[in-house]
Design a protein around this motif. Structure first.
Motif, mmCIF file in Angstrom:
data_model
loop_
_atom_site.group_PDB
_atom_site.id
_atom_site.type_symbol
_atom_site.label_atom_id
_atom_site.label_comp_id
_atom_site.label_asym_id
_atom_site.label_seq_id
_atom_site.Cartn_x
_atom_site.Cartn_y
_atom_site.Cartn_z
ATOM 1 N N ARG A 2 0.832 -1.186 0.000
ATOM 2 C CA ARG A 2 0.000 0.000 0.000
ATOM 3 C C ARG A 2 0.884 1.258 0.000
ATOM 4 O O ARG A 2 2.078 1.180 0.301
ATOM 5 C CB ARG A 2 -0.887 0.005 1.241
ATOM 6 N N PRO A 3 0.309 2.412 -0.329
ATOM 7 C CA PRO A 3 1.090 3.650 -0.261
ATOM 8 C C PRO A 3 1.772 3.837 1.090
ATOM 9 O O PRO A 3 2.923 4.262 1.161
ATOM 10 C CB PRO A 3 0.052 4.731 -0.545
ATOM 11 N N VAL A 4 1.067 3.507 2.166
ATOM 12 C CA VAL A 4 1.638 3.691 3.491
ATOM 13 C C VAL A 4 2.845 2.799 3.716
ATOM 14 O O VAL A 4 3.772 3.155 4.462
ATOM 15 C CB VAL A 4 0.570 3.450 4.582
ATOM 16 N N ASP A 5 2.879 1.629 3.046
ATOM 17 C CA ASP A 5 4.018 0.729 3.194
ATOM 18 C C ASP A 5 5.276 1.333 2.580
ATOM 19 O O ASP A 5 6.375 1.189 3.121
ATOM 20 C CB ASP A 5 3.705 -0.622 2.544
ATOM 21 N N ALA A 7 5.671 4.603 2.145
ATOM 22 C CA ALA A 7 5.923 5.871 2.839
ATOM 23 C C ALA A 7 6.657 5.687 4.146
ATOM 24 O O ALA A 7 7.512 6.502 4.520
ATOM 25 C CB ALA A 7 4.594 6.585 3.087
ATOM 26 N N ARG A 8 6.340 4.604 4.857
ATOM 27 C CA ARG A 8 6.848 4.425 6.214
ATOM 28 C C ARG A 8 8.370 4.418 6.266
ATOM 29 O O ARG A 8 8.972 4.977 7.189
ATOM 30 C CB ARG A 8 6.289 3.121 6.785
ATOM 31 N N SER A 13 4.251 10.713 4.105
ATOM 32 C CA SER A 13 2.834 10.390 4.235
ATOM 33 C C SER A 13 2.411 9.545 3.037
ATOM 34 O O SER A 13 3.033 9.599 1.964
ATOM 35 C CB SER A 13 1.995 11.663 4.284
ATOM 36 N N ALA A 14 1.347 8.798 3.222
ATOM 37 C CA ALA A 14 0.826 8.000 2.112
ATOM 38 C C ALA A 14 0.398 8.902 0.958
ATOM 39 O O ALA A 14 0.570 8.548 -0.214
ATOM 40 C CB ALA A 14 -0.341 7.146 2.597
ATOM 41 N N GLN A 15 -0.130 10.086 1.262
ATOM 42 C CA GLN A 15 -0.550 11.003 0.210
ATOM 43 C C GLN A 15 0.645 11.489 -0.610
ATOM 44 O O GLN A 15 0.541 11.675 -1.830
ATOM 45 C CB GLN A 15 -1.297 12.196 0.808
ATOM 46 N N ARG A 18 1.387 8.885 -3.121
ATOM 47 C CA ARG A 18 0.410 8.950 -4.206
ATOM 48 C C ARG A 18 0.700 10.124 -5.136
ATOM 49 O O ARG A 18 0.564 10.022 -6.366
ATOM 50 C CB ARG A 18 -1.006 9.046 -3.641
#
Length: 229
Positions: A2-5, A7-8, A13-15, A18
């Motif tokens: 996922r985006p959060v994966d 980003a971390r 941020s996940a945004q 994206r």
């Protein structure tokens, strides 16, 4: 993933991930049945390459390098990489020229004709610049002329002449007026040689840091290119 994966790992941020995806920083992204983005290890490597490139090239140019790569135009990507190194070589040469020029300038105030202050026009002619340039330097805080009590006209004494000569050399080196103003202020406070030395050392440190950032970014980018698409 996922985006959060993605980003971390980088404290993003996940945004932001994206946004990078939408900007072309990442390779084409598949979407699941729900429309959510599905990232792979290839996307993670692309993000690492981009962030490494950004340290040396800046955000905009790093985006352009990744965009060119993902549309299959590696020639343009390499041209952008090469251009950054060419610019760094040019700045190194400029720094050497400025160091030589500043080294030849006495930090003691120079003599002026008949020992009197110069007018704006006289100072401009001495420097080979337009009088408006001298006024701009005054507004920026680089020069601090006195005033004739009778006429109110600006008077540029020996210290102003010295500061103007230094400003001319630094402008030739591409330095912004704000940085020159800080340097001249430090020069006045330090009495001359210490400020000159610190200024040139800090410039050299910036060049060295940028050179290493460019190398690190190129290495990470090359590793990304080696991955199977």
């Amino acid at each position: 993933m996922r985006p959060v994966d993605l980003a971390r790992e980088h404290g993003l941020s996940a945004q932001t991930v994206r946004n990078y995806d939408d900007a072309g920083v990442l390779p084409p992204t598949a979407r699941g049945e729900t429309g959510h983005r599905r990232y792979t290890p290839l996307h993670a490597q692309a993000l690492r390459a981009f962030l490494a490139l950004r340290r040396g090239h800046g955000h905009r140019q790093a985006v352009e390098i990744m965009r060119a790569t993902h549309r299959g135009d590696t020639e343009s990507a390499f041209r952008l990489l090469d251009a950054a190194h060419v610019a760094l070589v040019a700045e190194r040469a400029t720094r050497a020229e400025v160091a030589a020029a500043l080294g030849s300038l006495s930090t003691a105030p120079p003599t002026t004709p008949a020992g009197r202050p110069l007018t704006v026009g006289e100072l401009a002619r001495r420097l080979g610049v337009h009088p408006a340039t001298v006024r701009t330097w005054e507004v920026a805080g680089i020069l601090r002329p006195g005033r004739d009590r009778a006429t109110g006209h600006r008077e540029f004494g020996p210290e102003c002449v010295r500061d103007a000569e230094i400003a001319r050399q630094l402008r030739r080196g591409g330095h912004p007026l704000s940085r020159i103003a800080r340097f001249v202020t430090a020069l006045r406070e330090a009495g001359g040689t210490e400020a000159l030395s610190a200024f040139l050392d800090a410039w050299q440190d910036r060049l060295t840091a940028r050179g290493r950032d460019l190398l690190a970014g190129a290495a990470r980018f090359d590793a990304y290119l080696e991955l199977p698409g």
